[in-house]
Design a protein around this motif. Structure first.
Motif, short mmCIF file in Angstrom:
data_model
loop_
_atom_site.label_atom_id
_atom_site.label_comp_id
_atom_site.label_asym_id
_atom_site.label_seq_id
_atom_site.Cartn_x
_atom_site.Cartn_y
_atom_site.Cartn_z
N PRO A 149 21.41 104.29 -30.04
CA PRO A 149 22.40 103.45 -29.33
C PRO A 149 22.29 103.67 -27.83
N SER A 150 22.86 102.73 -27.07
CA SER A 150 22.89 102.89 -25.61
C SER A 150 24.07 102.10 -25.06
N ALA A 151 24.54 102.50 -23.89
CA ALA A 151 25.72 101.85 -23.30
C ALA A 151 25.41 100.37 -23.03
N GLY A 152 26.21 99.49 -23.62
CA GLY A 152 26.02 98.04 -23.44
C GLY A 152 24.67 97.57 -23.92
N ASN A 153 24.00 98.36 -24.73
CA ASN A 153 22.62 98.10 -25.18
C ASN A 153 21.66 97.89 -24.01
N LEU A 154 21.97 98.51 -22.86
CA LEU A 154 21.10 98.33 -21.69
C LEU A 154 19.80 99.13 -21.82
N GLN A 155 19.83 100.21 -22.60
CA GLN A 155 18.63 101.03 -22.84
C GLN A 155 18.02 101.50 -21.52
N SER A 156 18.85 102.14 -20.73
CA SER A 156 18.39 102.58 -19.39
C SER A 156 17.61 103.88 -19.52
N ARG A 157 16.44 103.78 -20.12
CA ARG A 157 15.63 104.97 -20.41
C ARG A 157 14.17 104.58 -20.55
N LYS A 158 13.31 105.57 -20.31
CA LYS A 158 11.86 105.35 -20.45
C LYS A 158 11.23 106.68 -20.83
N ARG A 188 17.23 101.62 -12.22
CA ARG A 188 17.28 100.18 -11.95
C ARG A 188 18.09 99.45 -13.02
N ILE A 189 17.95 99.93 -14.26
CA ILE A 189 18.74 99.32 -15.34
C ILE A 189 20.18 99.82 -15.28
N ALA A 190 20.33 101.15 -15.08
CA ALA A 190 21.65 101.79 -15.15
C ALA A 190 22.61 101.27 -14.08
N GLU A 191 22.05 100.81 -12.94
CA GLU A 191 22.95 100.41 -11.83
C GLU A 191 23.83 99.22 -12.19
N ARG A 192 23.51 98.54 -13.27
CA ARG A 192 24.38 97.43 -13.70
C ARG A 192 25.77 97.92 -14.06
N TYR A 193 25.89 99.21 -14.37
CA TYR A 193 27.21 99.79 -14.64
C TYR A 193 27.67 100.67 -13.48
#
Ligand SMILES: Cc1cc2nc3c(=O)[nH]c(=O)nc-3n(C[C@H](O)[C@H](O)[C@H](O)COP(=O)(O)O)c2cc1C
Length: 202
Positions: free
Chosen positions: A52-61, A114-119
């Motif tokens: 799982p991930s917050a908001g399904n953003l998957q801010s990971r690599k 870059r993905i996480a900054e949406r939150y």
């Protein structure tokens, strides 16, 4: 291993319950000189993807690092930065006693700013780290289920890891996880008592 069909996918039947897998996993710091099979690598990737991930953003690599020179560089980036500790580490790396140099595969888990900054700030400081952690824990349990050992390494120099892999600036390394067949399995370390760690609010 037996197989059964579920939602169009062939699943391997387990012999261990999920709780058995959770409880019998140990941090493995000594590895056999034996590669990780391709099929198992595929399973680890799926375990990472489906967390799982917050908001399904998957801010990971995640970087799967196989070459010995890169794993040695990662081993050099881990642990205590003091001179004596670094010399000890260099010796352990050279003789294959360091898990990061001894294991045939090291997974470098990064959060993606870059993905996480949406939150906003909470996205980077909290959610992205949890996104990475959820993937890692999934992966470590699947690895154990496949007979592989892992250890979560959180103590390392982030800049040195970023340099070793030439990471782009938006990726922050959060953990290093060696993966391989266990050479030694330690006894289970103590856990807090149930009533110490959990408050039942009924
Ligand atoms: C966030 C985190 C950071 C950790 N960092 C290290 C580390 O730098 N080096 C190490 O040898 N083990 C590290 N560990 C592994 C713990 O030492 C280990 O999980 C704990 O002692 C319990 O043992 P077990 O995993 O066998 O149950 C880390 C674990 C976590 C969750």
């Amino acid at each position: 291993m037996a197989t059964c069909e579920g939602a169009g996918t062939a699943y391997r039947m387990r012999t261990m319950s999920v709780l058995d897998v959770v409880k019998s996993r140990r941090s493995i710091r000594v590895y056999q000189d034996r590669p990780v099979p391709e099929e198992a690598i595929g399973d680890l990737i799926e375990a990472i993807r489906w967390a799982p991930s917050a908001g399904n953003l998957q801010s990971r690599k995640f970087y799967f690092v196989f070459p010995q020179d890169r794993r040695f560089a990662l081993a050099g980036a881990a642990g205590n930065p003091g001179l004596a500790a670094r010399m000890k580490k260099a010796f352990k790396t050279a003789v294959g006693w360091d898990p990061l140099s001894a294991a045939p595969l090291v997974i470098v888990a990064c959060l993606d700013r870059r993905i996480a900054e949406r939150y906003g700030e909470r996205g980077e400081r909290l959610y992205a780290i949890q996104d990475v952690a959820a993937s890692l824990m999934n992966m470590m349990l699947v690895a154990h289920d496949r007979g592989l050992g892992t250890v979560w390494i959180g103590s390392f120099d982030e800049d040195a890891v970023a340099k070793a892999l030439d990471l782009p600036g938006h990726l922050r390394p959060v953990a290093l996880v060696p993966v391989g067949y266990p050479g030694q399995v330690p006894a289970p370390p103590q856990r807090m008592a149930r009533e110490q760690i959990v408050e039942l609010v009924r």
